[in-house]
Design a protein around this motif. Sequence first.
Motif, PDB file in Angstrom:
ATOM      1  N   VAL A 216       0.828  -1.211   0.000  1.00 44.20           N
ATOM      2  CA  VAL A 216       0.000   0.000   0.000  1.00 44.20           C
ATOM      3  C   VAL A 216       0.857   1.253   0.000  1.00 44.20           C
ATOM      4  CG1 VAL A 216      -1.606   1.374   1.402  1.00 44.20           C
ATOM      5  CG2 VAL A 216      -2.012  -1.072   1.087  1.00 44.20           C
ATOM      6  N   MET A 217       1.898   1.265   0.828  1.00 51.22           N
ATOM      7  CA  MET A 217       2.694   2.469   1.031  1.00 51.22           C
ATOM      8  C   MET A 217       3.940   2.526   0.164  1.00 51.22           C
ATOM      9  SD  MET A 217       2.302   2.923   5.193  1.00 51.22           S
ATOM     10  CE  MET A 217       2.965   4.590   5.119  1.00 51.22           C
ATOM     11  N   ASN A 218       4.118   1.515  -0.693  1.00 51.49           N
ATOM     12  CA  ASN A 218       5.252   1.474  -1.619  1.00 51.49           C
ATOM     13  C   ASN A 218       6.587   1.559  -0.872  1.00 51.49           C
ATOM     14  OD1 ASN A 218       6.441   1.279  -4.174  1.00 51.49           O
ATOM     15  ND2 ASN A 218       6.510   3.502  -4.435  1.00 51.49           N
ATOM     16  N   LYS A 219       6.706   0.718   0.146  1.00 54.26           N
ATOM     17  CA  LYS A 219       7.921   0.649   0.935  1.00 54.26           C
ATOM     18  C   LYS A 219       8.323  -0.811   1.128  1.00 54.26           C
ATOM     19  CE  LYS A 219       7.158   4.881   3.621  1.00 54.26           C
ATOM     20  NZ  LYS A 219       8.390   5.564   3.160  1.00 54.26           N
ATOM     21  N   SER A 220       9.507  -1.022   1.667  1.00 58.19           N
ATOM     22  CA  SER A 220       9.932  -2.380   1.977  1.00 58.19           C
ATOM     23  C   SER A 220       9.283  -2.845   3.273  1.00 58.19           C
ATOM     24  CB  SER A 220      11.456  -2.437   2.121  1.00 58.19           C
ATOM     25  OG  SER A 220      11.861  -1.735   3.288  1.00 58.19           O
ATOM     26  N   GLU A 221       9.223  -4.164   3.455  1.00 59.08           N
ATOM     27  CA  GLU A 221       8.680  -4.692   4.707  1.00 59.08           C
ATOM     28  C   GLU A 221       9.515  -4.229   5.898  1.00 59.08           C
ATOM     29  OE1 GLU A 221       7.389  -8.804   4.929  1.00 59.08           O
ATOM     30  OE2 GLU A 221       7.500  -8.939   2.743  1.00 59.08           O
ATOM     31  N   MET A 222      10.832  -4.153   5.722  1.00 59.31           N
ATOM     32  CA  MET A 222      11.695  -3.696   6.807  1.00 59.31           C
ATOM     33  C   MET A 222      11.375  -2.252   7.180  1.00 59.31           C
ATOM     34  SD  MET A 222      13.977  -4.640   8.928  1.00 59.31           S
ATOM     35  CE  MET A 222      14.562  -6.158   8.154  1.00 59.31           C
ATOM     36  N   ALA A 223      11.090  -1.428   6.175  1.00 64.81           N
ATOM     37  CA  ALA A 223      10.740  -0.031   6.445  1.00 64.81           C
ATOM     38  C   ALA A 223       9.425   0.057   7.223  1.00 64.81           C
ATOM     39  CB  ALA A 223      10.638   0.749   5.143  1.00 64.81           C
ATOM     40  N   ILE A 224       8.477  -0.823   6.898  1.00 65.44           N
ATOM     41  CA  ILE A 224       7.191  -0.824   7.605  1.00 65.44           C
ATOM     42  C   ILE A 224       7.378  -1.283   9.049  1.00 65.44           C
ATOM     43  CG2 ILE A 224       4.897  -1.866   7.701  1.00 65.44           C
ATOM     44  CD1 ILE A 224       5.315   0.251   5.494  1.00 65.44           C
ATOM     45  N   LYS A 225       8.189  -2.293   9.268  1.00 66.70           N
ATOM     46  CA  LYS A 225       8.472  -2.742  10.632  1.00 66.70           C
ATOM     47  C   LYS A 225       9.065  -1.599  11.453  1.00 66.70           C
ATOM     48  CE  LYS A 225       9.344  -7.617   9.533  1.00 66.70           C
ATOM     49  NZ  LYS A 225      10.360  -8.704   9.515  1.00 66.70           N
ATOM     50  N   SER A 226       9.998  -0.866  10.848  1.00 64.24           N
ATOM     51  CA  SER A 226      10.625   0.255  11.545  1.00 64.24           C
ATOM     52  C   SER A 226       9.607   1.367  11.794  1.00 64.24           C
ATOM     53  CB  SER A 226      11.789   0.794  10.696  1.00 64.24           C
ATOM     54  OG  SER A 226      12.358   1.942  11.295  1.00 64.24           O
ATOM     55  N   LEU A 227       8.752   1.618  10.811  1.00 61.11           N
ATOM     56  CA  LEU A 227       7.736   2.671  10.937  1.00 61.11           C
ATOM     57  C   LEU A 227       6.778   2.366  12.083  1.00 61.11           C
ATOM     58  CD1 LEU A 227       7.134   5.258   9.267  1.00 61.11           C
ATOM     59  CD2 LEU A 227       5.473   3.912   7.984  1.00 61.11           C
ATOM     60  N   LEU A 228       6.324   1.115  12.166  1.00 61.19           N
ATOM     61  CA  LEU A 228       5.398   0.729  13.224  1.00 61.19           C
ATOM     62  C   LEU A 228       6.073   0.728  14.593  1.00 61.19           C
ATOM     63  CD1 LEU A 228       3.383  -2.097  11.443  1.00 61.19           C
ATOM     64  CD2 LEU A 228       2.462   0.066  12.313  1.00 61.19           C
ATOM     65  N   SER A 229       7.337   0.348  14.621  1.00 56.77           N
ATOM     66  CA  SER A 229       8.070   0.362  15.887  1.00 56.77           C
ATOM     67  C   SER A 229       8.217   1.793  16.403  1.00 56.77           C
ATOM     68  CB  SER A 229       9.457  -0.264  15.683  1.00 56.77           C
ATOM     69  OG  SER A 229      10.207  -0.205  16.880  1.00 56.77           O
ATOM     70  N   ARG A 230       8.546   2.728  15.515  1.00 53.35           N
ATOM     71  CA  ARG A 230       8.673   4.130  15.913  1.00 53.35           C
ATOM     72  C   ARG A 230       7.316   4.689  16.330  1.00 53.35           C
ATOM     73  NH1 ARG A 230      11.668   4.497  11.152  1.00 53.35           N
ATOM     74  NH2 ARG A 230      10.134   5.915  10.231  1.00 53.35           N
ATOM     75  N   ALA A 231       6.258   4.289  15.628  1.00 50.86           N
ATOM     76  CA  ALA A 231       4.913   4.756  15.972  1.00 50.86           C
ATOM     77  C   ALA A 231       4.512   4.266  17.353  1.00 50.86           C
ATOM     78  CB  ALA A 231       3.904   4.271  14.921  1.00 50.86           C
ATOM     79  N   ARG A 232       4.822   3.013  17.663  1.00 52.90           N
ATOM     80  CA  ARG A 232       4.494   2.444  18.969  1.00 52.90           C
ATOM     81  C   ARG A 232       5.216   3.208  20.083  1.00 52.90           C
ATOM     82  NH1 ARG A 232       6.247  -2.165  17.881  1.00 52.90           N
ATOM     83  NH2 ARG A 232       4.305  -2.998  17.055  1.00 52.90           N
ATOM     84  N   TYR A 233       6.486   3.496  19.853  1.00 52.11           N
ATOM     85  CA  TYR A 233       7.261   4.236  20.847  1.00 52.11           C
ATOM     86  C   TYR A 233       6.709   5.653  21.020  1.00 52.11           C
ATOM     87  CZ  TYR A 233      11.271   6.414  23.160  1.00 52.11           C
ATOM     88  OH  TYR A 233      12.071   7.096  24.029  1.00 52.11           O
ATOM     89  N   ALA A 234       6.372   6.296  19.889  1.00 49.42           N
ATOM     90  CA  ALA A 234       5.846   7.659  19.947  1.00 49.42           C
ATOM     91  C   ALA A 234       4.509   7.707  20.679  1.00 49.42           C
ATOM     92  CB  ALA A 234       5.689   8.219  18.522  1.00 49.42           C
ATOM     93  N   LEU A 235       3.649   6.731  20.426  1.00 46.26           N
ATOM     94  CA  LEU A 235       2.352   6.700  21.095  1.00 46.26           C
ATOM     95  C   LEU A 235       2.517   6.545  22.604  1.00 46.26           C
ATOM     96  CD1 LEU A 235       0.208   4.535  18.645  1.00 46.26           C
ATOM     97  CD2 LEU A 235      -0.189   6.927  19.260  1.00 46.26           C
ATOM     98  N   LYS A 236       3.447   5.705  23.013  1.00 43.43           N
ATOM     99  CA  LYS A 236       3.680   5.526  24.452  1.00 43.43           C
ATOM    100  C   LYS A 236       4.129   6.831  25.090  1.00 43.43           C
ATOM    101  CE  LYS A 236       4.696   0.579  24.529  1.00 43.43           C
ATOM    102  NZ  LYS A 236       5.716  -0.475  24.785  1.00 43.43           N
ATOM    103  N   GLU A 237       5.010   7.555  24.390  1.00 47.92           N
ATOM    104  CA  GLU A 237       5.498   8.826  24.931  1.00 47.92           C
ATOM    105  C   GLU A 237       4.375   9.861  24.997  1.00 47.92           C
ATOM    106  OE1 GLU A 237       9.016  10.362  22.971  1.00 47.92           O
ATOM    107  OE2 GLU A 237      10.159   9.550  24.650  1.00 47.92           O
ATOM    108  N   ILE A 238       3.534   9.893  23.950  1.00 45.86           N
ATOM    109  CA  ILE A 238       2.439  10.857  23.906  1.00 45.86           C
ATOM    110  C   ILE A 238       1.418  10.569  25.003  1.00 45.86           C
ATOM    111  CG2 ILE A 238       0.480  11.666  22.515  1.00 45.86           C
ATOM    112  CD1 ILE A 238       2.279  11.064  20.026  1.00 45.86           C
TER     113      ILE A 238
END
Length: 207
Positions: free
Chosen positions: A172-194
């Motif tokens: 969907v996002m025209n990225k690699s699977e590794m990039a998506i894993k990293s994106l979701l990991s950063r999102a999870r960390y950001a949500l916890k901080e927020i």
Amino acid sequence: MATADSQSAIRDPDARLMLMVRDGNTGAFEQLVDKYRSRLVGVLYQLVGNADEAEDLAQDVFLRVYRARDNYQPTAKFSTWLFTIANNLALNALRSRRRKPTSQPPATESGGMGGLEQMVGVSSGAMPSRIFAKGEMAEIIRLAISRLSEEQRMAVMLNKYEGMNYRQIAEVMNKSEMAIKSLLSRARYALKEILEPYLANGQAPGP
């Protein structure tokens, strides 16, 4: 010879409906609209931050799907193709005009935020001294999501609302699977901080 992806797509009941649309069955198209409309609006709202604009973009997505019917080939799940169109339209809209949330998000078939609560490790049990109003945590998490980057919001919504795996989100996002894993990991960390100030003292995230 059919590829593994195309064979898998043909097993997708929504892809089969789209093949019927290609053959002129307007009723099949109406079934797809009924199934995905509110889900599309919910995801698009989280991206563009405006309920009216999300409705308009969802209409545009379905218009493009219908216009593409004659050349449709089931090379991926229908939902993957649909949300690829939605992602591209939303990003184009954001590039042309930046908007902040101005109204409450519409209800979606994707329903509650339970998957997102689990994602960030949040539940009512995290604050035993407080009594949660109905829907309070869902609204707080929606506010937190609005603080993420555009790409993080899309990845989170596709993963937790639509149940897509890394490979499907990557398509969907025209990225690699590794990039998506990293994106979701950063999102999870950001949500916890927020969400940390809210869990500590009930301070809701800002827009």
